[in-house]
Write a protein that holds these residues in place. Structure first.
Motif, PDB file in Angstrom:
ATOM      1  N   UNK A  28       0.822  -1.217   0.000  1.00 22.99           N
ATOM      2  CA  UNK A  28       0.000   0.000   0.000  1.00 22.99           C
ATOM      3  C   UNK A  28       0.852   1.262   0.000  1.00 22.99           C
ATOM      4  N   UNK A  29       0.293   2.312  -0.587  1.00 23.67           N
ATOM      5  CA  UNK A  29       0.892   3.640  -0.479  1.00 23.67           C
ATOM      6  C   UNK A  29       2.240   3.799  -1.138  1.00 23.67           C
ATOM      7  N   UNK A  30       2.380   3.292  -2.364  1.00 23.98           N
ATOM      8  CA  UNK A  30       3.619   3.503  -3.112  1.00 23.98           C
ATOM      9  C   UNK A  30       3.650   4.945  -3.604  1.00 23.98           C
ATOM     10  N   UNK A  31       4.690   5.668  -3.259  1.00 32.83           N
ATOM     11  CA  UNK A  31       4.884   7.008  -3.817  1.00 32.83           C
ATOM     12  C   UNK A  31       6.052   6.932  -4.771  1.00 32.83           C
ATOM     13  N   UNK A 101       5.849  12.676  -5.720  1.00 31.28           N
ATOM     14  CA  UNK A 101       4.649  13.112  -5.014  1.00 31.28           C
ATOM     15  C   UNK A 101       4.568  14.623  -4.859  1.00 31.28           C
ATOM     16  N   UNK A 140       2.480  11.637 -10.552  1.00 29.57           N
ATOM     17  CA  UNK A 140       2.583  12.244  -9.218  1.00 29.57           C
ATOM     18  C   UNK A 140       1.501  11.730  -8.278  1.00 29.57           C
ATOM     19  N   UNK A 141       1.090  10.464  -8.490  1.00 30.18           N
ATOM     20  CA  UNK A 141       0.035   9.890  -7.656  1.00 30.18           C
ATOM     21  C   UNK A 141       0.535   8.696  -6.862  1.00 30.18           C
ATOM     22  N   UNK A 142       0.013   8.563  -5.652  1.00 31.85           N
ATOM     23  CA  UNK A 142       0.300   7.390  -4.850  1.00 31.85           C
ATOM     24  C   UNK A 142      -0.468   6.186  -5.387  1.00 31.85           C
ATOM     25  N   UNK A 143       0.105   4.998  -5.234  1.00 29.24           N
ATOM     26  CA  UNK A 143      -0.538   3.790  -5.753  1.00 29.24           C
ATOM     27  C   UNK A 143      -0.545   2.686  -4.701  1.00 29.24           C
ATOM     28  N   UNK A 144      -1.645   1.956  -4.655  1.00 32.62           N
ATOM     29  CA  UNK A 144      -1.705   0.719  -3.875  1.00 32.62           C
ATOM     30  C   UNK A 144      -1.890  -0.415  -4.861  1.00 32.62           C
ATOM     31  N   UNK A 157      -4.553   0.830  -7.574  1.00 35.30           N
ATOM     32  CA  UNK A 157      -5.548   1.799  -7.116  1.00 35.30           C
ATOM     33  C   UNK A 157      -4.888   3.144  -6.834  1.00 35.30           C
ATOM     34  N   UNK A 158      -5.449   4.218  -7.395  1.00 36.42           N
ATOM     35  CA  UNK A 158      -4.996   5.563  -7.047  1.00 36.42           C
ATOM     36  C   UNK A 158      -6.201   6.341  -6.540  1.00 36.42           C
ATOM     37  N   UNK A 159      -5.937   7.480  -5.883  1.00 37.42           N
ATOM     38  CA  UNK A 159      -7.029   8.271  -5.328  1.00 37.42           C
ATOM     39  C   UNK A 159      -7.853   8.904  -6.443  1.00 37.42           C
TER      40      UNK A 159
END
Lengths: 166, 207
Positions: A28-31, A101, A140-144, A157-159
């Motif tokens: 989770x939360x790969x930047x 990020x 520039x998005x975080x990824x799970x 998954x991104x926000x």
């Protein structure tokens, strides 16, 4: 009732692990970090590593988590997969992450670490002759990410964009 | 890392969190013209994963302002709030209900960036005054995204030296005149080299 409890193997930052179908494996939360999946089409085992930094020559101490760096981590993950009977020559890769990020215009190399992580992972995979089948890197998005072993599918998954599969 | 730190070192870091966030609370209070309370700072030596759990897990979404400290003390600093609370903060600043940080509105986002800039700036200025050391603040940056993805940026310098980080966490809360709880988190993540400098300057025996 044919319901299985699907178990998810969660991989922490600077760490790696392997999973066996019907388990899935996720991080989770790969930047700027890179999530790299190593799998093949024959076994029901896959490995995931959450790479934080490109190269172990950056380490200031002799003791560190192998999974933190692309070079030591990928080597360790391949060894673990081989130990479970997966053949190195049949391995394939999918990866996601390596974002920037914060839009920092800085001389500091640490601020461009996402790009460098991706390049370092590519270099390692080339060395081991492991082809990259699919990737979703940069931006520039975080990824799970979560890998479904039976379908060799990586769910990302991104926000902003929601869920995609590669 | 834990073994090298004694009680007194952690107390010094706690005091830094106290003074820094106290100053930031005062700044926030005058910015939104309301009284603001703060919690006693928590200083934790944590693994990177544990640190993200503190803020609700790696894929919890937060609005964050990120600045880097350079000079005698280098490190990273975050001001982090849930997106809906970022909206409340900026609504108090710009008095405009329809413009929100969580919807990506430019004016609201830049107001939130400025808020983070002022708060981290007052925090770091207090740190500089307290230690009598030179601390410069970088240009601030804003993002609304997964906690893990954002906090990692502040852990890179630390991670070349250690698998653990020292997290100095303070929460602003109980903002006067609001019917709901509003919480802002400060995370100060000094780079590994910074500690010796801080302790020496405060006359605490070196590690």
């Amino acid at each position: 009732m044919n319901q299985q409890v699907l178990e998810v193997v969660k991989v922490g930052i600077a760490d790696f692990n392997i999973a066996k179908h019907p388990q899935t494996i996720m991080t989770a939360g790969l930047g700027s970090c890179v999530g790299l999946i190593l799998y093949d089409n024959f076994s029901d085992i896959a490995g995931l590593i959450h790479v934080m930094l490109p190269d172990s020559t950056m380490a200031r101490n002799k003791s560190f988590k192998e999974g933190k760096f692309a070079d030591t981590g990928i080597k360790a993950l391949i060894e673990q997969l081989e130990f479970k009977g997966v053949r190195k020559s049949s391995l394939k890769a999918k990866m996601a992450g390596g974002a920037q990020m914060f839009n920092v215009k800085s001389e500091n190399e640490m601020m461009k670490i996402g790009f460098r992580n991706v390049e370092a992972v590519r270099k390692q995979l080339k060395q081991y002759n492991i082809p990259i089948v699919a990737e979703d890197v940069g931006g520039n998005r975080g990824r799970t990410v979560e890998f479904m072993i039976d379908e060799s599918l990586l769910k990302i998954r991104t926000i902003q964009e929601g869920v995609t599969y590669i | 890392m834990e073994g090298y730190f004694e009680r007194i070192h952690l107390d010094v870091l706690k005091e830094i969190g106290n003074i820094g966030a106290g100053n930031a609370a005062t700044a926030l209070s005058s910015l939104i013209n309301r009284t603001v309370q703060m919690t006693v700072p928590v200083v934790n030596i944590v693994s990177f994963d544990e640190m993200m759990m503190e803020v609700g897990g790696k894929d919890e979404v937060q609005a964050a302002v990120f600045v880097q400290a350079t000079g005698d003390i280098s490190g990273s600093m975050f001001f982090m709030v849930p997106p809906k609370e970022a909206d409340l903060f900026t609504q108090m600043m710009i008095g405009e209900q329809s413009k929100t940080v969580s919807s990506g509105d430019e004016l609201a986002t830049s107001a939130f960036l400025e808020l983070g800039n002022i708060l981290t700036g007052s925090y770091l200025r207090a740190l500089s005054d307290f230690t009598n050391l030179d601390v410069n603040q970088s240009v601030p940056h804003v993002a609304i995204d997964m906690v893990g993805a954002m906090l990692t940026q502040g852990l890179l310098e630390i991670s070349v030296a250690s698998d653990q980080a020292i997290m100095i966490e303070t929460i602003l809360h109980d903002i006067d005149g609001l019917d709901r709880e509003l919480k802002g988190h400060f995370f100060l993540l000094p780079n590994p080299d910074a500690y010796a400098t801080i302790f020496e300057s405060l006359g605490v025996k070196p590690l």
